[in-house]
Write a protein that holds these residues in place. Sequence first.
Motif, PDB file in Angstrom:
ATOM      1  N   ALA A   1      71.678  86.430  22.406  1.00  0.00           N
ATOM      2  CA  ALA A   1      71.060  85.864  21.209  1.00  0.00           C
ATOM      3  C   ALA A   1      71.854  84.682  20.661  1.00  0.00           C
ATOM      4  CB  ALA A   1      70.914  86.943  20.139  1.00  0.00           C
ATOM      5  N   ASP A   2      73.181  84.757  20.737  1.00  0.00           N
ATOM      6  CA  ASP A   2      74.006  83.686  20.173  1.00  0.00           C
ATOM      7  C   ASP A   2      74.384  82.616  21.187  1.00  0.00           C
ATOM      8  OD1 ASP A   2      75.898  85.009  21.706  1.00  0.00           O
ATOM      9  OD2 ASP A   2      77.061  85.746  19.998  1.00  0.00           O
ATOM     10  N   GLY A   3      73.921  82.766  22.439  1.00  0.00           N
ATOM     11  CA  GLY A   3      74.156  81.739  23.443  1.00  0.00           C
ATOM     12  C   GLY A   3      75.511  81.775  24.106  1.00  0.00           C
ATOM     13  N   MET A   4      76.315  82.795  23.819  1.00  0.00           N
ATOM     14  CA  MET A   4      77.657  82.887  24.390  1.00  0.00           C
ATOM     15  C   MET A   4      77.731  84.021  25.400  1.00  0.00           C
ATOM     16  SD  MET A   4      80.199  82.109  21.176  1.00  0.00           S
ATOM     17  CE  MET A   4      79.545  83.382  20.091  1.00  0.00           C
ATOM     18  N   PRO A   5      78.483  83.840  26.484  1.00  0.00           N
ATOM     19  CA  PRO A   5      78.620  84.925  27.458  1.00  0.00           C
ATOM     20  C   PRO A   5      79.421  86.092  26.903  1.00  0.00           C
ATOM     21  CG  PRO A   5      80.080  83.108  28.024  1.00  0.00           C
ATOM     22  CD  PRO A   5      79.219  82.629  26.892  1.00  0.00           C
ATOM     23  N   VAL A   6      79.324  87.204  27.604  1.00  0.00           N
ATOM     24  CA  VAL A   6      80.106  88.398  27.295  1.00  0.00           C
ATOM     25  C   VAL A   6      81.264  88.442  28.282  1.00  0.00           C
ATOM     26  CG1 VAL A   6      80.075  90.912  27.228  1.00  0.00           C
ATOM     27  CG2 VAL A   6      78.096  89.622  26.416  1.00  0.00           C
ATOM     28  N   LEU A   7      82.491  88.385  27.763  1.00  0.00           N
ATOM     29  CA  LEU A   7      83.685  88.352  28.611  1.00  0.00           C
ATOM     30  C   LEU A   7      84.736  89.284  28.023  1.00  0.00           C
ATOM     31  CD1 LEU A   7      83.990  84.465  29.085  1.00  0.00           C
ATOM     32  CD2 LEU A   7      83.181  86.096  30.786  1.00  0.00           C
ATOM     33  N   GLY A   8      85.076  90.326  28.751  1.00  0.00           N
ATOM     34  CA  GLY A   8      86.123  91.211  28.272  1.00  0.00           C
ATOM     35  C   GLY A   8      85.883  92.653  28.659  1.00  0.00           C
ATOM     36  N   SER A   9      86.727  93.532  28.135  1.00  0.00           N
ATOM     37  CA  SER A   9      86.669  94.960  28.451  1.00  0.00           C
ATOM     38  C   SER A   9      86.076  95.746  27.290  1.00  0.00           C
ATOM     39  CB  SER A   9      88.075  95.499  28.747  1.00  0.00           C
ATOM     40  OG  SER A   9      88.609  94.918  29.915  1.00  0.00           O
ATOM     41  N   PRO A  10      85.335  96.827  27.594  1.00  0.00           N
ATOM     42  CA  PRO A  10      84.863  97.710  26.523  1.00  0.00           C
ATOM     43  C   PRO A  10      86.043  98.430  25.874  1.00  0.00           C
ATOM     44  CG  PRO A  10      83.724  98.132  28.618  1.00  0.00           C
ATOM     45  CD  PRO A  10      84.903  97.275  28.924  1.00  0.00           C
ATOM     46  N   ALA A  11      85.858  98.834  24.634  1.00  0.00           N
ATOM     47  CA  ALA A  11      86.905  99.578  23.933  1.00  0.00           C
ATOM     48  C   ALA A  11      87.244 100.852  24.702  1.00  0.00           C
ATOM     49  CB  ALA A  11      86.435  99.925  22.521  1.00  0.00           C
ATOM     50  N   GLY A  12      88.525 101.049  24.975  1.00  0.00           N
ATOM     51  CA  GLY A  12      88.983 102.243  25.667  1.00  0.00           C
ATOM     52  C   GLY A  12      88.732 102.254  27.158  1.00  0.00           C
ATOM     53  N   ARG A  13      88.211 101.156  27.727  1.00  0.00           N
ATOM     54  CA  ARG A  13      87.944 101.104  29.174  1.00  0.00           C
ATOM     55  C   ARG A  13      88.577  99.849  29.775  1.00  0.00           C
ATOM     56  NH1 ARG A  13      83.581 104.257  30.901  1.00  0.00           N
ATOM     57  NH2 ARG A  13      84.486 103.866  32.966  1.00  0.00           N
ATOM     58  N   PRO A  14      89.902  99.743  29.777  1.00  0.00           N
ATOM     59  CA  PRO A  14      90.549  98.528  30.291  1.00  0.00           C
ATOM     60  C   PRO A  14      90.339  98.313  31.780  1.00  0.00           C
ATOM     61  CG  PRO A  14      92.176 100.248  29.914  1.00  0.00           C
ATOM     62  CD  PRO A  14      90.890 100.747  29.329  1.00  0.00           C
ATOM     63  N   GLU A  15      89.911  99.367  32.493  1.00  0.00           N
ATOM     64  CA  GLU A  15      89.683  99.222  33.935  1.00  0.00           C
ATOM     65  C   GLU A  15      88.378  98.490  34.242  1.00  0.00           C
ATOM     66  OE1 GLU A  15      87.481 103.001  32.837  1.00  0.00           O
ATOM     67  OE2 GLU A  15      89.278 101.902  32.189  1.00  0.00           O
ATOM     68  N   ILE A  16      87.578  98.228  33.203  1.00  0.00           N
ATOM     69  CA  ILE A  16      86.299  97.537  33.373  1.00  0.00           C
ATOM     70  C   ILE A  16      86.378  96.164  32.709  1.00  0.00           C
ATOM     71  CG2 ILE A  16      83.836  97.563  32.786  1.00  0.00           C
ATOM     72  CD1 ILE A  16      84.011 100.628  32.784  1.00  0.00           C
ATOM     73  N   LEU A  17      85.916  95.151  33.406  1.00  0.00           N
ATOM     74  CA  LEU A  17      85.776  93.808  32.839  1.00  0.00           C
ATOM     75  C   LEU A  17      84.319  93.381  33.001  1.00  0.00           C
ATOM     76  CD1 LEU A  17      88.940  91.842  34.029  1.00  0.00           C
ATOM     77  CD2 LEU A  17      88.137  92.006  31.675  1.00  0.00           C
ATOM     78  N   VAL A  18      83.724  92.911  31.923  1.00  0.00           N
ATOM     79  CA  VAL A  18      82.343  92.445  31.962  1.00  0.00           C
ATOM     80  C   VAL A  18      82.338  90.921  31.897  1.00  0.00           C
ATOM     81  CG1 VAL A  18      80.081  92.513  30.845  1.00  0.00           C
ATOM     82  CG2 VAL A  18      81.542  94.553  30.836  1.00  0.00           C
ATOM     83  N   ALA A  19      81.586  90.303  32.791  1.00  0.00           N
ATOM     84  CA  ALA A  19      81.430  88.842  32.801  1.00  0.00           C
ATOM     85  C   ALA A  19      79.953  88.558  33.058  1.00  0.00           C
ATOM     86  CB  ALA A  19      82.302  88.202  33.875  1.00  0.00           C
ATOM     87  N   ALA A  20      79.200  88.383  31.995  1.00  0.00           N
ATOM     88  CA  ALA A  20      77.750  88.221  32.131  1.00  0.00           C
ATOM     89  C   ALA A  20      77.218  87.494  30.903  1.00  0.00           C
ATOM     90  CB  ALA A  20      77.073  89.585  32.289  1.00  0.00           C
ATOM     91  N   GLY A  21      75.915  87.203  30.926  1.00  0.00           N
ATOM     92  CA  GLY A  21      75.298  86.551  29.777  1.00  0.00           C
ATOM     93  C   GLY A  21      75.666  85.087  29.652  1.00  0.00           C
ATOM     94  N   HIS A  22      75.710  84.377  30.771  1.00  0.00           N
ATOM     95  CA  HIS A  22      76.085  82.959  30.736  1.00  0.00           C
ATOM     96  C   HIS A  22      74.910  82.050  30.377  1.00  0.00           C
ATOM     97  CE1 HIS A  22      79.564  84.661  32.750  1.00  0.00           C
ATOM     98  NE2 HIS A  22      80.200  83.525  32.586  1.00  0.00           N
ATOM     99  N   ASN A  23      73.788  82.664  29.995  1.00  0.00           N
ATOM    100  CA  ASN A  23      72.624  81.921  29.541  1.00  0.00           C
ATOM    101  C   ASN A  23      72.186  80.903  30.599  1.00  0.00           C
ATOM    102  OD1 ASN A  23      72.106  82.594  26.355  1.00  0.00           O
ATOM    103  ND2 ASN A  23      74.220  82.964  26.956  1.00  0.00           N
ATOM    104  N   MET A  24      72.042  79.646  30.237  1.00  0.00           N
ATOM    105  CA  MET A  24      71.593  78.627  31.195  1.00  0.00           C
ATOM    106  C   MET A  24      72.755  77.854  31.811  1.00  0.00           C
ATOM    107  SD  MET A  24      68.322  77.190  29.032  1.00  0.00           S
ATOM    108  CE  MET A  24      69.332  76.904  27.581  1.00  0.00           C
ATOM    109  N   HIS A  25      73.981  78.379  31.657  1.00  0.00           N
ATOM    110  CA  HIS A  25      75.165  77.617  32.046  1.00  0.00           C
ATOM    111  C   HIS A  25      75.991  78.314  33.126  1.00  0.00           C
ATOM    112  CE1 HIS A  25      74.017  75.335  28.577  1.00  0.00           C
ATOM    113  NE2 HIS A  25      74.250  76.347  27.763  1.00  0.00           N
ATOM    114  N   GLY A  26      75.346  79.161  33.922  1.00  0.00           N
ATOM    115  CA  GLY A  26      76.090  79.906  34.928  1.00  0.00           C
ATOM    116  C   GLY A  26      76.801  79.022  35.930  1.00  0.00           C
ATOM    117  N   LEU A  27      76.144  77.955  36.375  1.00  0.00           N
ATOM    118  CA  LEU A  27      76.774  77.087  37.366  1.00  0.00           C
ATOM    119  C   LEU A  27      77.942  76.322  36.762  1.00  0.00           C
ATOM    120  CD1 LEU A  27      76.665  76.188  40.289  1.00  0.00           C
ATOM    121  CD2 LEU A  27      75.085  74.376  39.629  1.00  0.00           C
ATOM    122  N   SER A  28      77.778  75.832  35.542  1.00  0.00           N
ATOM    123  CA  SER A  28      78.879  75.126  34.883  1.00  0.00           C
ATOM    124  C   SER A  28      80.067  76.046  34.637  1.00  0.00           C
ATOM    125  CB  SER A  28      78.409  74.531  33.548  1.00  0.00           C
ATOM    126  OG  SER A  28      77.547  73.436  33.736  1.00  0.00           O
TER     127      SER A  28
END
Length: 416
Positions: free
Chosen positions: A355-382
């Motif tokens: 909704a805000d146009g920014m990707p999601v980058l980081g770990s969930p609370a209490g789950r440092p073994e997981i990293l999320v990198a998604a939601g790059h909107n229309m800028h995935g290639l850049s």
Amino acid sequence: MVVVGGGLIGLCAAYALMREGHRVTIIERDHLGAGAATGNAGELTPQQVAPLASPHTARDVLAGVFSSSSYLSIAPLRLPQLAGFGMGFLLSSTHRRRAHATRALAQFSAAIFPALDRMTDDGIDTSGGGSGYLMTCTDERELVAAHTRYHARASERWGEAPGAILRGEDLRSFEPTLAPGIEAGFLLPAERYLDPVTFVASLARRITQQGADVRTGLTATRLAAGASVVCRDEAGRESTISGDRVIVAAGAWTSPLLRRSGIRATRIVSGKGYSYTVPVERMPRHLVHSIDRHCVVIPMNDRLRVVGMMEFDERPDAFHPARLQVLTKAAGGLIAGADWDRRTEEWVGARPMTADGMPVLGSPAGRPEILVAAGHNMHGLSLGPVTGELLAALIGGRSPQVAGSPLDLGPFALDR
């Protein structure tokens, strides 16, 4: 390392991790390179990495519900499911919130070209494109406002300054292929573009050759305890794949996976884009971007690619031919000499939108073994190559930096 998603972001993550000596397993429900990247405009654009939400696009949302001819289309049946996303989008469309998101995204701008150049130097194929975007608009005030905006960004070291506004015969001499009615435009001289099909195929080939364990035909159903992913194959059989860390780069399919895993995160929805290629009498000299027609035409090798649309409906991978008619009507008023009846390589892809146009980058609370990198909107290639390097740094225990400057990951947190 286990990477969930073999699209562009997942491939960039796997590439960067393998460059640092990590063993990588990739889980992909389709094939490597599937997703929104291969059919896009191939744009590498520090100047235009900005959120979709704005006062102008907020007005377009209503048109998208009630008009089938709008570039932004929302299926009425999706309105209940999109209510939360839509409210977030409208709240993010204020000048203040858009400026906040734009400043956060600007942190990546200086690193976009260097990250891609490192891939090129390493033998990844980034050919098939060129440099320079010709920005056009039939609304004089909107064109001047865009020109002023890009000048302001350049003054903040966010790309190079645009060229002077060209009008009439000066514009025609600069770009003879423009259709009648396009009377003004300006060049963003430093922005680049490439052939995304060639790039993604080259990246996938390199990762495979270097020994990545590629598991296609597997759908990640949930993230289990530790760094483990429960998967289901096409026959319905379940298996578990484990590693030291899990990188979730599942694009528009990220939110359902996190939800099934009990992880709260900013919602990512599918905003579909369309593209196709056509033969032309004469190829444009530059990528041509229409601000008011909401479409882009790109000379790629010996073909002209046409890209546009933003469609929210019930199925992320559903192809609706009527949307191509809307795109063709827009592009037909932009470029002359194209044979619009000889479309090939018709494509639809699910852009992972927040909704805000920014990707999601980081770990969930209490789950440092997981990293999320998604939601790059229309800028995935850049942002893909930069994201891959950032993930490798985080996993390597290094402070996140972009182009030598500290990166503030706060705006990209999962639960913002």
